[in-house]
Write an enzyme that holds these catalytic residues in place. Sequence first.
Site, PDB file in Angstrom:
ATOM      1  N   CYS A  15      -7.395  16.637  12.320  1.00 23.89           N
ATOM      2  CA  CYS A  15      -7.037  15.911  11.174  1.00 23.89           C
ATOM      3  C   CYS A  15      -8.789  15.267  10.384  1.00 23.89           C
ATOM      4  CB  CYS A  15      -6.092  14.377  11.021  1.00 23.89           C
ATOM      5  SG  CYS A  15      -5.614  13.137   9.641  1.00 23.89           S
TER       6      CYS A  15
ATOM      7  N   HIS B 143      -0.782  17.366  12.387  1.00 24.16           N
ATOM      8  CA  HIS B 143      -1.148  17.080  14.613  1.00 24.16           C
ATOM      9  C   HIS B 143      -0.477  17.395  15.107  1.00 24.16           C
ATOM     10  CE1 HIS B 143      -4.065  13.347  13.262  1.00 24.16           C
ATOM     11  NE2 HIS B 143      -3.109  13.499  12.304  1.00 24.16           N
TER      12      HIS B 143
ATOM     13  N   GLU C 196      -0.879  17.191  18.113  1.00 21.33           N
ATOM     14  CA  GLU C 196      -1.081  16.731  19.998  1.00 21.33           C
ATOM     15  C   GLU C 196       0.232  15.596  19.357  1.00 21.33           C
ATOM     16  OE1 GLU C 196      -2.494  16.346  16.909  1.00 21.33           O
ATOM     17  OE2 GLU C 196      -4.129  14.052  17.096  1.00 21.33           O
TER      18      GLU C 196
END
Lengths: 226, 82
Positions: A86, A195, A197
């Site tokens: 990002c 994302h 994560e």
Amino acid sequence: MKFAVLVFPGSNCDIDAVKAVEDVLGEPVDMVWHHETDLSAYDCIILPGGFSYGDYLRCGAIARFSPVMEQVKKAASEGKMVIGICNGFQILTESGLLPGALRTNNHLQFNCEISPLVVENTETPFTSDYQKGQVIQIPIAHGEGNYYVDDETLQKMKSNNQIVFRYHGKNPNGSVDNIAGICNEKGNVLGMMPHPERAVDDLLGSTDGRALFTSILNKWREKHGA
Amino acid sequence: MILAKIHVTLKQSVLDPEGSAVAKSLHALGYDEVEDIRIGKYMELKVNTNDPKQAAERVAEMCEKLLANTVIEKYSFELSEV
């Protein structure tokens, strides 16, 4: 294997990245302030999401001149793994480590949702645990994720297999060629708007991001005979 | 002292979603003569020099390095004495 998660003023996905490394891999990970001038101890460097320097001027434009970025360039040139997620992706394009630029979403809205992605390239150290063509569910959260690259560079990237992820079905931001993530020519620097994560536990709604982290560790072990 | 007035806009080939949105709003208000809008940034820099040539070189360098992203943006500037 040792991970660094860089922290710029305004980073806000840094702890998510640290938790993902700890929870998925159980490997050591440090949060590293952007004034640091030595990253030699780390095997993989993560530039997390957020709003570095408040996104003033342009996303990633000011962070690119943080002292630590010289070290990121050095690590990338040495073949170490670097991943920008990002805002981290925006910083990598601004710094010239990845081609192209990120523009405002074509519909002007901030998009925050789970987005299906196609894994286009499984030959990178970040994606070897996925299947080519696999559709994975990874969250996006951005207002400026509209990837742009000129036609000539795009052709070059395609022939060099640098497109790693594409949006599947719906393009959430107007990105050229549905691009969600790319790597550099050598394949050791990855930038992506979604994302991974945030997709490492059932509680988060998807575990499809885990394979990205396991790929990194497995590739590193393979290379280092560990 | 020299004042640099800098304009940064998206290149013509790059879609400008903000410009398009504002153009639509103007059309909704009845300003149908509006063909196109490009929205950019305007910056004013005071440069501590009296040498316009040197100032122009330095300002161009600043634009290339930081103030514009030349992958998607173009810039122009004018200098005046203050």
